[in-house]
Design a protein around this motif. Structure first.
Motif, PDB file in Angstrom:
ATOM      1  N   ASN A  99      34.673  12.529 -34.926  1.00  0.00           N
ATOM      2  CA  ASN A  99      35.807  13.465 -34.905  1.00  0.00           C
ATOM      3  C   ASN A  99      36.031  14.038 -33.517  1.00  0.00           C
ATOM      4  OD1 ASN A  99      36.412  13.141 -37.557  1.00  0.00           O
ATOM      5  ND2 ASN A  99      35.281  14.967 -38.254  1.00  0.00           N
ATOM      6  N   GLU A 102      37.788  11.532 -31.314  1.00  0.00           N
ATOM      7  CA  GLU A 102      39.206  11.443 -31.682  1.00  0.00           C
ATOM      8  C   GLU A 102      39.999  12.620 -31.131  1.00  0.00           C
ATOM      9  OE1 GLU A 102      39.950  11.027 -35.937  1.00  0.00           O
ATOM     10  OE2 GLU A 102      38.562   9.306 -35.869  1.00  0.00           O
ATOM     11  N   ARG A 103      39.427  13.822 -31.244  1.00  0.00           N
ATOM     12  CA  ARG A 103      40.138  15.014 -30.781  1.00  0.00           C
ATOM     13  C   ARG A 103      40.237  15.042 -29.256  1.00  0.00           C
ATOM     14  NH1 ARG A 103      41.218  19.036 -34.345  1.00  0.00           N
ATOM     15  NH2 ARG A 103      41.020  20.667 -32.789  1.00  0.00           N
ATOM     16  N   HIS A 105      40.728  12.594 -27.476  1.00  0.00           N
ATOM     17  CA  HIS A 105      41.857  11.733 -27.146  1.00  0.00           C
ATOM     18  C   HIS A 105      43.179  12.365 -27.567  1.00  0.00           C
ATOM     19  CE1 HIS A 105      44.402   7.992 -27.414  1.00  0.00           C
ATOM     20  NE2 HIS A 105      43.967   7.989 -26.172  1.00  0.00           N
ATOM     21  N   SER A 106      43.256  12.903 -28.790  1.00  0.00           N
ATOM     22  CA  SER A 106      44.542  13.427 -29.269  1.00  0.00           C
ATOM     23  C   SER A 106      44.926  14.724 -28.572  1.00  0.00           C
ATOM     24  CB  SER A 106      44.524  13.599 -30.793  1.00  0.00           C
ATOM     25  OG  SER A 106      43.570  14.571 -31.158  1.00  0.00           O
ATOM     26  N   LEU A 107      43.965  15.583 -28.260  1.00  0.00           N
ATOM     27  CA  LEU A 107      44.292  16.880 -27.638  1.00  0.00           C
ATOM     28  C   LEU A 107      44.354  16.802 -26.122  1.00  0.00           C
ATOM     29  CD1 LEU A 107      42.114  19.399 -29.694  1.00  0.00           C
ATOM     30  CD2 LEU A 107      44.554  18.933 -29.936  1.00  0.00           C
ATOM     31  N   HIS A 108      43.540  15.951 -25.523  1.00  0.00           N
ATOM     32  CA  HIS A 108      43.441  15.927 -24.062  1.00  0.00           C
ATOM     33  C   HIS A 108      43.864  14.592 -23.461  1.00  0.00           C
ATOM     34  CE1 HIS A 108      41.198  19.729 -24.146  1.00  0.00           C
ATOM     35  NE2 HIS A 108      40.564  19.216 -25.193  1.00  0.00           N
ATOM     36  N   GLY A 109      44.185  13.622 -24.302  1.00  0.00           N
ATOM     37  CA  GLY A 109      44.568  12.307 -23.793  1.00  0.00           C
ATOM     38  C   GLY A 109      43.441  11.626 -23.052  1.00  0.00           C
ATOM     39  N   GLN A 111      40.344   9.230 -22.637  1.00  0.00           N
ATOM     40  CA  GLN A 111      39.742   8.033 -23.224  1.00  0.00           C
ATOM     41  C   GLN A 111      38.270   7.981 -22.827  1.00  0.00           C
ATOM     42  OE1 GLN A 111      41.764   5.594 -25.086  1.00  0.00           O
ATOM     43  NE2 GLN A 111      39.670   5.152 -25.752  1.00  0.00           N
TER      44      GLN A 111
END
Ligand SMILES: [Zn+2]
Ligand SMILES: [Zn+2]
Ligand SMILES: [Zn+2]
Length: 127
Positions: A99, A102-103, A105-109, A111
């Motif tokens: 999790n 994933e976050r 990546h989704s919150l801060h872009g 990788q």
């Protein structure tokens, strides 16, 4: 009477490491080896530990005093939860971080391609 197995430094060191899930410094291992009646020179202990770590059979960690410490460890990628009170180490599967990755990546872009991480707190015997 000592068996040949017991007199081999590598086996004696690996056995002490396997017996307890915690990090040992070279000087702690020297003390344990003396107590077990299988004294090993400090240079041999260091060389053996470095070899075990290079082969992925031991994890290396610098403690708070900057001292190299080692514990018996499986090859696969995982993390350590280290007890502040007794030093016991629990292996934590990396999937526990799914999790978080994933976050990130989704919150801060961001990788993620590598990470090192350890957890500190108290084990079930020390809480
Ligand atoms: Zn481990
Ligand atoms: Zn503990
Ligand atoms: Zn991981």
């Amino acid at each position: 009477m000592e068996t040949e197995y017991e007199t081999r430094p590598r086996e004696a060191i690996a056995r002490i490491l396997r017996a307890e899930p915690r990090f040992f410094s070279a000087s702690e291992l020297c003390t344990r080896l003396d107590e077990a009646g299988t004294p090993v020179s400090r240079a041999t202990v260091y060389r053996t530990l470095e070899r075990l770590a290079a082969k992925g059979e031991a994890a290396l960690r610098l403690n708070d005093r900057g001292e190299a410490t080692f514990m018996s460890c499986d090859n696969g990628h995982h993390h350590h939860a280290i007890c502040r009170s007794c030093g016991r180490v629990e292996d934590v599967a990396c999937s526990a971080l799914d999790n978080f990755v994933e976050r990130l990546h989704s919150l801060h872009g961001f990788q993620l391609d590598d990470h090192s991480l350890e957890f500190h707190g108290k084990c079930r015997s020390c809480v």
